[in-house]
Design a protein around this motif. Structure first.
Motif, PDB file in Angstrom:
ATOM      1  N   LEU A  14       7.100  21.764  12.631  1.00 42.44           N
ATOM      2  CA  LEU A  14       7.545  21.477  11.271  1.00 42.44           C
ATOM      3  C   LEU A  14       8.835  22.217  10.936  1.00 42.44           C
ATOM      4  CD1 LEU A  14       4.178  21.433   9.284  1.00 42.44           C
ATOM      5  CD2 LEU A  14       5.703  19.509   9.740  1.00 42.44           C
ATOM      6  N   VAL A  15       8.944  23.468  11.373  1.00 41.15           N
ATOM      7  CA  VAL A  15      10.174  24.231  11.146  1.00 41.15           C
ATOM      8  C   VAL A  15      11.336  23.539  11.851  1.00 41.15           C
ATOM      9  CG1 VAL A  15      11.344  26.405  11.651  1.00 41.15           C
ATOM     10  CG2 VAL A  15       9.018  26.440  10.744  1.00 41.15           C
ATOM     11  N   GLY A  16      11.084  23.066  13.053  1.00 43.25           N
ATOM     12  CA  GLY A  16      12.119  22.344  13.794  1.00 43.25           C
ATOM     13  C   GLY A  16      12.551  21.078  13.081  1.00 43.25           C
ATOM     14  N   LYS A  17      11.576  20.336  12.541  1.00 41.63           N
ATOM     15  CA  LYS A  17      11.917  19.113  11.806  1.00 41.63           C
ATOM     16  C   LYS A  17      12.738  19.447  10.571  1.00 41.63           C
ATOM     17  CE  LYS A  17       8.209  16.046  13.145  1.00 41.63           C
ATOM     18  NZ  LYS A  17       8.222  14.611  12.989  1.00 41.63           N
ATOM     19  N   ALA A  18      12.369  20.518   9.885  1.00 44.28           N
ATOM     20  CA  ALA A  18      13.113  20.925   8.686  1.00 44.28           C
ATOM     21  C   ALA A  18      14.548  21.289   9.054  1.00 44.28           C
ATOM     22  CB  ALA A  18      12.416  22.099   8.006  1.00 44.28           C
ATOM     23  N   LYS A  19      14.714  22.063  10.125  1.00 43.22           N
ATOM     24  CA  LYS A  19      16.061  22.427  10.562  1.00 43.22           C
ATOM     25  C   LYS A  19      16.875  21.182  10.912  1.00 43.22           C
ATOM     26  CE  LYS A  19      15.219  26.993  12.591  1.00 43.22           C
ATOM     27  NZ  LYS A  19      15.246  27.747  13.863  1.00 43.22           N
ATOM     28  N   GLU A  20      16.239  20.250  11.602  1.00 44.08           N
ATOM     29  CA  GLU A  20      16.932  19.022  11.994  1.00 44.08           C
ATOM     30  C   GLU A  20      17.403  18.245  10.763  1.00 44.08           C
ATOM     31  OE1 GLU A  20      16.221  14.879  14.484  1.00 44.08           O
ATOM     32  OE2 GLU A  20      14.572  16.316  14.308  1.00 44.08           O
ATOM     33  N   ILE A  22      17.825  19.372   7.636  1.00 40.80           N
ATOM     34  CA  ILE A  22      18.831  20.130   6.882  1.00 40.80           C
ATOM     35  C   ILE A  22      20.175  20.050   7.587  1.00 40.80           C
ATOM     36  CG2 ILE A  22      19.522  22.449   6.156  1.00 40.80           C
ATOM     37  CD1 ILE A  22      16.488  22.998   5.689  1.00 40.80           C
ATOM     38  N   GLY A  23      20.158  20.178   8.915  1.00 46.27           N
ATOM     39  CA  GLY A  23      21.391  20.058   9.673  1.00 46.27           C
ATOM     40  C   GLY A  23      22.025  18.691   9.517  1.00 46.27           C
ATOM     41  N   GLU A  29      25.836  20.180  12.966  1.00 46.35           N
ATOM     42  CA  GLU A  29      25.310  19.686  14.234  1.00 46.35           C
ATOM     43  C   GLU A  29      24.554  20.771  15.005  1.00 46.35           C
ATOM     44  OE1 GLU A  29      28.548  17.913  16.348  1.00 46.35           O
ATOM     45  OE2 GLU A  29      28.765  16.286  14.901  1.00 46.35           O
ATOM     46  N   ASP A  30      24.993  22.021  14.878  1.00 46.25           N
ATOM     47  CA  ASP A  30      24.314  23.115  15.581  1.00 46.25           C
ATOM     48  C   ASP A  30      22.895  23.304  15.054  1.00 46.25           C
ATOM     49  OD1 ASP A  30      26.524  23.645  17.182  1.00 46.25           O
ATOM     50  OD2 ASP A  30      27.314  25.181  15.818  1.00 46.25           O
ATOM     51  N   LEU A  31      22.726  23.277  13.747  1.00 47.65           N
ATOM     52  CA  LEU A  31      21.401  23.436  13.146  1.00 47.65           C
ATOM     53  C   LEU A  31      20.511  22.249  13.492  1.00 47.65           C
ATOM     54  CD1 LEU A  31      19.600  25.210  11.386  1.00 47.65           C
ATOM     55  CD2 LEU A  31      20.451  23.972   9.395  1.00 47.65           C
ATOM     56  N   ALA A  33      20.718  20.380  16.196  1.00 48.93           N
ATOM     57  CA  ALA A  33      20.347  20.528  17.601  1.00 48.93           C
ATOM     58  C   ALA A  33      19.293  21.620  17.777  1.00 48.93           C
ATOM     59  CB  ALA A  33      21.577  20.851  18.435  1.00 48.93           C
ATOM     60  N   GLU A  34      19.433  22.706  17.025  1.00 50.25           N
ATOM     61  CA  GLU A  34      18.451  23.786  17.094  1.00 50.25           C
ATOM     62  C   GLU A  34      17.078  23.288  16.648  1.00 50.25           C
ATOM     63  OE1 GLU A  34      17.680  28.080  14.934  1.00 50.25           O
ATOM     64  OE2 GLU A  34      19.752  27.402  15.176  1.00 50.25           O
ATOM     65  N   GLY A  35      17.052  22.460  15.619  1.00 49.40           N
ATOM     66  CA  GLY A  35      15.795  21.890  15.151  1.00 49.40           C
ATOM     67  C   GLY A  35      15.145  21.009  16.193  1.00 49.40           C
ATOM     68  N   LYS A  36      15.937  20.192  16.865  1.00 48.29           N
ATOM     69  CA  LYS A  36      15.406  19.332  17.922  1.00 48.29           C
ATOM     70  C   LYS A  36      14.867  20.172  19.078  1.00 48.29           C
ATOM     71  CE  LYS A  36      18.264  15.309  16.912  1.00 48.29           C
ATOM     72  NZ  LYS A  36      19.315  14.402  17.389  1.00 48.29           N
ATOM     73  N   LEU A  37      15.575  21.255  19.404  1.00 49.81           N
ATOM     74  CA  LEU A  37      15.137  22.141  20.481  1.00 49.81           C
ATOM     75  C   LEU A  37      13.819  22.825  20.105  1.00 49.81           C
ATOM     76  CD1 LEU A  37      15.748  23.437  23.223  1.00 49.81           C
ATOM     77  CD2 LEU A  37      17.027  25.198  21.988  1.00 49.81           C
ATOM     78  N   ASP A  38      13.710  23.278  18.862  1.00 46.26           N
ATOM     79  CA  ASP A  38      12.471  23.913  18.394  1.00 46.26           C
ATOM     80  C   ASP A  38      11.289  22.954  18.508  1.00 46.26           C
ATOM     81  OD1 ASP A  38      13.870  26.212  17.829  1.00 46.26           O
ATOM     82  OD2 ASP A  38      13.860  25.933  15.646  1.00 46.26           O
TER      83      ASP A  38
END
Length: 57
Positions: A14-20, A22-23, A29-31, A33-38
């Motif tokens: 869920l945190v990853g989805k939120a980051k994705e 928000i990014g 794009e960095d945030l 990508a970080e969300g997708k990686l999470d």
């Protein structure tokens, strides 16, 4: 897999989805990508726990 492990993996996803999202909304794009990686890491951990549980039975 314990209930706590399952909850932890779902929370990480869920945190990853939120980051994705928000990014994406902020054109960061960095945030994104970080969300997708999470999300991928959380899924891999869950699969690993499922495999481990299958061998424990």
């Amino acid at each position: 897999m314990g209930v706590m492990d399952d909850a932890k993996h779902n929370a990480e996803k869920l945190v990853g989805k939120a980051k994705e999202h928000i990014g994406d909304a902020t054109d960061n794009e960095d945030l994104e990508a970080e969300g997708k990686l999470d999300q991928a890491k959380a899924s891999a951990k869950k699969i690993g726990d499922d495999v481990k549980d299958a061998f424990d039975k």
